[in-house]
Design an enzyme around this catalytic site. Structure first.
Site, short mmCIF file in Angstrom:
data_model
loop_
_atom_site.label_atom_id
_atom_site.label_comp_id
_atom_site.label_asym_id
_atom_site.label_seq_id
_atom_site.Cartn_x
_atom_site.Cartn_y
_atom_site.Cartn_z
N HIS A 1 0.84 -1.20 0.00
CA HIS A 1 0.00 0.00 0.00
C HIS A 1 0.87 1.25 0.00
O HIS A 1 2.10 1.16 -0.01
CB HIS A 1 -1.02 -0.03 1.14
CG HIS A 1 -0.43 -0.09 2.53
ND1 HIS A 1 0.43 0.85 3.03
CD2 HIS A 1 -0.58 -1.00 3.52
CE1 HIS A 1 0.76 0.55 4.27
NE2 HIS A 1 0.18 -0.60 4.60
N HIS B 1 3.85 1.50 2.33
CA HIS B 1 5.05 0.74 1.92
C HIS B 1 5.75 1.46 0.77
O HIS B 1 6.98 1.56 0.72
CB HIS B 1 4.68 -0.66 1.44
CG HIS B 1 3.92 -1.48 2.45
ND1 HIS B 1 2.77 -2.15 2.14
CD2 HIS B 1 4.16 -1.73 3.76
CE1 HIS B 1 2.33 -2.79 3.21
NE2 HIS B 1 3.15 -2.54 4.21
N CYS C 1 0.98 -8.19 21.39
CA CYS C 1 0.17 -7.74 20.25
C CYS C 1 0.66 -8.49 19.02
O CYS C 1 1.83 -8.35 18.63
CB CYS C 1 0.28 -6.24 20.03
SG CYS C 1 -0.45 -5.73 18.46
N CYS D 1 1.85 -6.18 16.08
CA CYS D 1 3.21 -5.64 16.25
C CYS D 1 4.22 -6.76 16.37
O CYS D 1 5.42 -6.50 16.26
CB CYS D 1 3.36 -4.85 17.54
SG CYS D 1 2.43 -3.36 17.70
N CYS E 1 -3.45 -2.66 22.36
CA CYS E 1 -2.12 -2.27 21.90
C CYS E 1 -2.14 -0.76 21.60
O CYS E 1 -3.07 -0.28 20.96
CB CYS E 1 -1.77 -3.06 20.64
SG CYS E 1 -0.55 -2.25 19.61
N HIS F 1 -1.97 -0.43 17.49
CA HIS F 1 -3.06 -0.95 16.66
C HIS F 1 -4.44 -0.83 17.29
O HIS F 1 -5.44 -1.12 16.63
CB HIS F 1 -2.79 -2.42 16.31
CG HIS F 1 -1.59 -2.60 15.44
ND1 HIS F 1 -0.33 -2.81 15.94
CD2 HIS F 1 -1.45 -2.54 14.10
CE1 HIS F 1 0.53 -2.89 14.94
NE2 HIS F 1 -0.11 -2.72 13.81
N LYS G 1 -2.87 6.19 10.48
CA LYS G 1 -1.87 5.39 9.78
C LYS G 1 -2.62 4.42 8.86
O LYS G 1 -3.62 3.83 9.25
CB LYS G 1 -1.05 4.60 10.79
CG LYS G 1 0.02 3.74 10.14
CD LYS G 1 0.90 3.11 11.19
CE LYS G 1 2.02 2.30 10.57
NZ LYS G 1 1.81 0.87 10.64
N LYS H 1 -4.31 -2.27 7.04
CA LYS H 1 -5.40 -3.16 6.66
C LYS H 1 -6.48 -3.11 7.72
O LYS H 1 -7.67 -3.05 7.42
CB LYS H 1 -4.82 -4.57 6.55
CG LYS H 1 -5.60 -5.48 5.66
CD LYS H 1 -4.85 -6.78 5.51
CE LYS H 1 -5.77 -7.88 5.05
NZ LYS H 1 -5.11 -9.16 5.00
N1 MSP Z 1 8.14 -6.37 8.93
C1 MSP Z 1 8.34 -5.23 9.74
C2 MSP Z 1 9.67 -4.57 9.44
C3 MSP Z 1 10.85 -5.47 9.61
S1 MSP Z 1 12.32 -4.70 9.11
C4 MSP Z 1 13.51 -5.69 9.66
C5 MSP Z 1 7.23 -4.22 9.49
N2 MSP Z 1 6.58 -4.34 8.34
S2 MSP Z 1 5.36 -3.41 7.88
O1 MSP Z 1 5.02 -3.88 6.55
O2 MSP Z 1 4.32 -3.42 8.84
O3 MSP Z 1 5.87 -1.98 7.84
C6 MSP Z 1 7.07 -1.67 7.24
C7 MSP Z 1 7.32 -0.20 7.24
O4 MSP Z 1 6.31 0.47 6.53
C8 MSP Z 1 7.36 0.42 8.63
O5 MSP Z 1 8.52 1.23 8.70
C9 MSP Z 1 6.17 1.28 8.70
O6 MSP Z 1 6.39 2.46 9.41
C10 MSP Z 1 6.00 1.62 7.23
N3 MSP Z 1 4.65 1.99 7.02
C11 MSP Z 1 3.54 1.22 7.09
N4 MSP Z 1 2.47 2.03 6.93
C12 MSP Z 1 2.88 3.29 6.75
C13 MSP Z 1 2.29 4.50 6.45
N5 MSP Z 1 1.00 4.63 6.35
N6 MSP Z 1 3.10 5.56 6.22
C14 MSP Z 1 4.47 5.46 6.21
N7 MSP Z 1 5.05 4.35 6.51
C15 MSP Z 1 4.28 3.28 6.86
O7 MSP Z 1 7.02 -3.34 10.31
#
Ligand code: MSP
Length: 506
Positions: free
Chosen positions: A18, A21, A126, A129, A148, A151, A299, A302
């Protein structure tokens, strides 16, 4: 040649890619591209985080084995990055053998150092997390249940025998390390939050689980699988060959930057360097900590149901329009709020009105007044000094991992060039040496702009490069030399082409 190693977090495969990411990945890509322009030997890594309870539960819910499930989602990430023009040099999946080898090696080293010990754990967890929480960290839900803090969903009570990493022993070592590397975490205010976490006291954390089997077994006790964060963090080492005797991981380690979101600071800036210090591996040189891109003030996730798909957006606004917005609209480190109106207004002002308009008017005037052939810039043009400052500031801001400020510095040259044209009004003058000089200045400014904006909007940069008649690929240019004023070669055919960024009606 300097080496530059930059990583994104590896993304959980329980959700499809999304905007959140895409945000971090595009920033990593632009930074990697900037360093390639500087002539660095760049390694840009991204990938997927595929073990742990969250993924096991998501696989069960979709009626697949965890391996089938992760195999079905991981390509959605690599495909999305391809469509977003992401130039990662590697894509690591934590289910790959090279990763498992690296995790086993790191675990064994920490165990041999005496920093991993068996203990019993009881606590609230959680699953979203993949993190335990203390009572005082939890928030209270409408029915009085414990939620949490990130979340806002109920935590689960777990009790099991776990191996623990003795993080509490690392407080002084971490504070010492950060004191010696005061600019390692950027921006500073986010770094200070991490130091605050360390100063507030460190608790040992459990690094193994017996209650699930979707993970990497501990090398000395295969009844336990590694905790997903211990597993995931190690990807950064695995990708450069750690744990593989035929490779020397120190050729590319320590990483220059881990790009991370503000929600994963504890794991990256506290757990990770402590794990590395325990294992006798140097910590990374830097962390760049971003805020969140919010959607409707929350934030994107999903669970919140406010997910924006980046691939839908590029259909509407074009790939470079989207990349530019992500990079330019929010100062890195702060939260940004995604709105369609914000996207369109940023696109119209900076891309349609500024860059697009400059490229179009230069081609039009060159066609009318210079027979469609580029002319030489004035060596003493006032734009020469503007270009030099724009380059210096662009470079300084990329060094600080501040893409929005770097682009603003690049755009200062676009604005000044539009101003130079408006002052000289070559469209009103008779063809001749004066017009030729003004147009040569504008073409030279566009040449430099194309190079400087190429990390952000690579397709557009190449289009500008070709339209002003420059040969080859803009990404093959090397800084700082290519930014020196006066290199535009006169006599090249200048073409107008379609509007680079057609205005979008609001
Ligand atoms: N799998 C772990 C990271 C492990 S790294 C060794 C994880 N994954 S995640 O898919 O949930 O999120 C990855 C990154 O995407 C996090 O840094 C998180 O902050 C970022 N983001 C997820 N949603 C976001 C936004 N809406 N805005 C900006 N970044 C966001 O955490």
């Amino acid at each position: 040649m300097s080496r530059f190693y930059v990583t994104t977090p590896i993304y959980y495969v329980n959700a499809e890619p999304h905007l959140g990411h895409a945000y971090t990945t595009i920033i990593g890509d632009a930074l990697a591209r900037w360093h390639r322009l500087l002539g660095d030997d760049v390694t840009f890594l991204t990938g997927t985080d595929e073990h742990g309870l969250k993924i096991q539960q998501a696989a069960e819910a979709s009626g697949m084995t965890p391996q089938e499930f992760t195999d079905s989602i991981a390509p959605k990430f690599s495909n999305a990055w391809e469509r977003l023009n992401i130039t990662n040099d590697d894509f690591i999946r934590t289910t790959e053998p090279r990763h498992k080898v690296a995790v086993a090696e790191l675990l064994q080293r920490c165990y041999d150092a005496g920093d991993i010990e068996l203990d019993t754990f009881a606590g609230k967890y959680c699953v979203a997390c993949e993190e335990y929480y203390q009572d005082e960290e939890l928030v209270s839900g409408p029915n009085g249940d414990d939620l949490c803090p990130i979340h806002q969903r109920p935590v689960e009570y777990f009790e099991e025998e776990n191996y623990f990493f003795r993080l509490s022993r690392f407080e002084d070592r971490l504070l010492d390390w950060y004191a010696k590397h005061p600019t390692a975490m950027k921006p500073e205010h986010r770094g200070n939050e991490a130091i605050g976490l360390i100063k507030s006291g460190l608790r040992d954390f459990s690094i193994s689980r017996t209650s699930l089997d979707w993970g990497i077994p501990l090398p000395w006790d295969d009844k336990h699988v590694a905790y997903v964060w211990f597993d995931a963090l190690t990807n950064y080492l695995a990708a450069v060959g750690f744990g593989d005797e035929s490779q020397d991981y120190t050729e590319r380690w320590p990483a220059d930057y881990h790009l991370i979101g503000k929600d994963i600071v504890r794991q990256h800036c506290v757990y990770w360097p402590a794990m590395l210090l325990s294992a006798g591996v140097e910590p990374p040189k830097g962390w760049a900590i971003g805020g969140w891109l919010l959607s409707g003030g929350e934030k994107m996730s999903k669970t919140s149901g406010n997910v924006v798909n980046p691939l839908d957006l590029i259909d509407d606004i074009g790939l470079d329009g989207f990349r530019y917005y992500v990079l330019a609209d929010t100062a890195y480190g702060n939260d940004g709020d995604f709105t369609w109106e914000g996207l369109v207004s940023r696109y119209n002002s900076d891309l349609a009105n500024n860059l697009g308009n400059l490229a179009a008017r230069v081609a039009t005037v060159v066609a009318k007044k210079c027979d469609g052939l580029g002319t030489a810039p004035n060596p003493d043009s006032p734009l020469g000094a503007v270009a030099a400052t724009a380059f210096e500031q662009t470079a300084a801001q990329w060094d600080e991992v501040q893409p929005s400020k770097a682009l603003d510095a690049t755009w200062s040259l676009i604005r000044a060039t539009n101003g130079h044209l408006e002052t000289n009004e070559p469209w009103k003058a008779e063809p001749g040496p004066e017009v030729d000089l003004v147009m040569g200045d504008a073409l030279e400014a566009l040449r430099i702009v194309a190079i400087l904006c190429s990390p952000a909007i690579p397709d557009t940069a190449q289009a500008v490069w070709e339209r002003i008649g420059m040969p080859g690929k803009v990404i093959d240019q090397r800084l700082p030399d290519a930014a020196t004023w006066g290199q535009y070669a006169p006599g090249a055919t200048v073409t107008k082409g379609d509007a680079l960024f057609p205005r979008i009606k609001t």
